[in-house]
Design an enzyme around this catalytic site. Sequence first.
Site, mmCIF file in Angstrom:
data_model
loop_
_atom_site.group_PDB
_atom_site.id
_atom_site.type_symbol
_atom_site.label_atom_id
_atom_site.label_comp_id
_atom_site.label_asym_id
_atom_site.label_seq_id
_atom_site.Cartn_x
_atom_site.Cartn_y
_atom_site.Cartn_z
ATOM 1 C CG HIS A 290 16.652 12.378 3.963
ATOM 2 N ND1 HIS A 290 17.503 11.846 4.910
ATOM 3 C CD2 HIS A 290 16.473 11.329 3.284
ATOM 4 C CE1 HIS A 290 17.706 10.619 4.939
ATOM 5 N NE2 HIS A 290 17.085 10.112 3.752
HETATM 6 C C1 LIG Z 1 16.125 -11.372 -17.345
HETATM 7 C C2 LIG Z 1 14.646 -11.047 -17.382
HETATM 8 C C3 LIG Z 1 13.701 -12.265 -16.803
HETATM 9 C C4 LIG Z 1 14.131 -9.951 -17.760
HETATM 10 C C5 LIG Z 1 15.251 -8.868 -18.305
HETATM 11 C C6 LIG Z 1 14.373 -7.432 -18.234
HETATM 12 C C7 LIG Z 1 15.040 -6.562 -17.319
HETATM 13 C C8 LIG Z 1 16.358 -5.791 -17.636
HETATM 14 C C9 LIG Z 1 14.591 -6.461 -16.054
HETATM 15 C C10 LIG Z 1 15.215 -5.817 -14.968
HETATM 16 C C11 LIG Z 1 15.453 -6.519 -13.713
HETATM 17 C C12 LIG Z 1 16.039 -5.788 -12.551
HETATM 18 C C13 LIG Z 1 17.641 -5.547 -12.738
HETATM 19 C C14 LIG Z 1 15.435 -5.371 -11.544
HETATM 20 C C15 LIG Z 1 16.107 -4.667 -10.766
HETATM 21 C C16 LIG Z 1 15.337 -4.250 -9.400
HETATM 22 C C17 LIG Z 1 15.770 -3.660 -8.317
HETATM 23 C C18 LIG Z 1 17.240 -3.325 -8.167
HETATM 24 C C19 LIG Z 1 14.891 -3.496 -7.642
HETATM 25 C C20 LIG Z 1 15.201 -2.574 -6.387
HETATM 26 C C21 LIG Z 1 14.452 -2.236 -5.417
HETATM 27 C C22 LIG Z 1 14.653 -1.406 -4.215
HETATM 28 C C23 LIG Z 1 13.565 -1.147 -3.153
HETATM 29 C C24 LIG Z 1 12.327 -1.563 -3.458
HETATM 30 C C25 LIG Z 1 13.894 -0.280 -2.152
HETATM 31 C C26 LIG Z 1 13.369 0.239 -1.374
HETATM 32 C C27 LIG Z 1 13.996 1.030 -0.478
HETATM 33 C C28 LIG Z 1 13.151 1.734 0.711
HETATM 34 C C29 LIG Z 1 11.991 1.397 0.861
HETATM 35 C C30 LIG Z 1 14.087 2.622 1.354
HETATM 36 C C31 LIG Z 1 13.605 3.181 2.471
HETATM 37 C C32 LIG Z 1 14.541 3.887 3.220
HETATM 38 C C33 LIG Z 1 14.273 4.609 4.174
HETATM 39 C C34 LIG Z 1 12.722 4.568 5.229
HETATM 40 C C35 LIG Z 1 15.329 5.640 5.261
HETATM 41 C C36 LIG Z 1 15.136 5.933 6.341
HETATM 42 C C37 LIG Z 1 16.346 6.762 6.723
HETATM 43 C C38 LIG Z 1 16.148 7.983 7.282
HETATM 44 C C39 LIG Z 1 15.575 7.840 8.490
HETATM 45 C C40 LIG Z 1 14.996 8.512 6.383
HETATM 46 O O1 LIG Z 1 17.183 8.569 7.268
#
Ligand SMILES: CC(C)=CCC/C(C)=C/CC/C(C)=C/C=C/C(C)=C/C=C/C=C(C)/C=C/C=C(C)/C=C/C=C(C)/C=C/CC(C)(C)O
EC number: 2.1.1.210
Length: 375
Positions: free
Chosen positions: A283
């Site tokens: 990408h």
């Molecule tokens: C127990 C309780 C209270 C409730 C139960 C209910 C339940 C099942 C809740 C779910 C809870 C849970 C497991 C939540 C999980 C959440 C997760 C895993 C969140 C993950 C978030 C990840 C994020 C925000 C990732 C962001 C990544 C980004 C912005 C990546 C950017 C990458 C880039 C810019 C890469 C660049 C490389 C290039 C240059 C393009 O090659």
Amino acid sequence: MPDAMPFPDATPARSPPEWRRRWTMWRNRVLGSRTFQHWAARLPVFATVSRHRAARAFDLVAGFCYSQVLMGAVQTGLLDLLAKGPCDADAIARSTGLSRDAATRLARAAAALDLAEEVAPGCWMLGQQGAALQSNAGALAMVRHHTLLYADLADPIALLRKDRSEPTALSTFWHYATEAEGETATRYSHLMATSQEMVAREAMAAYPFDRHRRLLDLGGGHGAFIKALAPACPALELGIFDLPPVLSGAASLPARVALHPGDFFATPFPQGYDCMTLVRILHDHDDDRCMQILRSAREALPPGGRLVIAEPMAGVRGARAMGDAYFGLYLWAMNSGRPRTASEYAAMAREAGFTRSQSLRTAMPVITSVIVCSY
Ligand SMILES: CC(C)=CCC/C(C)=C/CC/C(C)=C/C=C/C(C)=C/C=C/C=C(C)/C=C/C=C(C)/C=C/C=C(C)/C=C/CC(C)(C)O
Ligand SMILES: C[S@@+](CC[C@H](N)C(=O)[O-])C[C@H]1O[C@@H](n2cnc3c(N)ncnc32)[C@H](O)[C@@H]1O
């Protein structure tokens, strides 16, 4: 490994059927009517949908503020502080260096976004979204790195109008990161390595790498993916191909990892590997360069070998905004590459000489999708 399927045909662009054009025009006229909006907000059933739509519209308008609240919570260390236990405004002010009023404003904003939670009047702990993010070093590293993206996006029209050869904050960072040696290259590889953990976990859950004998990670940086793979596949011989200045910073790799310094566009890929991986590589590149990488991989792989492409892709159900809205603009600001759909990759791989490809399901397509190609 699941059976591979032939490539689907890439869909050529065409005009919509007349019924679709008329229906969409009519629907949008109704949805845009202030009278319809007024009554829909007051009618049973319609009211629930209306409120939901209005909230989503507001999120679109205010999304930048939300992102900056997150940035503030990360940069001031608020999330880390709240992870340790309940804090009042004085404690937050002391720890973040903000005034008491500003600390309260930030804590309340964070609570409104579920990053924090007011567990007693004037006392905050981490909220549910805050808990998921605070423990995710990769996501937090990306949040911090977004200062560059936001600088470029401050004037989106200027960004979209400008020639893609003109530098941006993001493209300057990536350019120096890949061209330069030393501190910038290390900072870049560290960012990639930190955010690699979530991608590696998804890719390894989707594809059984241990069915192979020798695996080469193309553009493997300092070896974060290889280090994640090594303990799970103890018999696998491993290699990393990357630019010389990047590979010179690779450290603490298992002894069975061979380093191949080289350039995607100038160096033939090493032979003798029955699996090659492209993790968050394609990408980054425009179509012609992408084809070069795919052709080189096809030439170096033996018949029956596998090319595994892992990166966030466009057009994924439930994660469409991540593809074309987030990575579309991110890669535009980077001055190179674009997010592609799985079908686009399948078509490109076919053009490069792969006869089969298959999309594998991942649990978190927002983190990565996976495609396996062979011939
Ligand atoms: C127990 C309780 C209270 C409730 C139960 C209910 C339940 C099942 C809740 C779910 C809870 C849970 C497991 C939540 C999980 C959440 C997760 C895993 C969140 C993950 C978030 C990840 C994020 C925000 C990732 C962001 C990544 C980004 C912005 C990546 C950017 C990458 C880039 C810019 C890469 C660049 C490389 C290039 C240059 C393009 O090659
Ligand atoms: C976005 S990073 C991905 C790194 C790693 N695969 C990951 O997912 O964390 C792109 C990688 O490709 C490498 N790279 C960029 N241009 C290259 C080139 N022309 N030849 C070889 N490697 C290159 C970079 O040094 C970097 O390690």
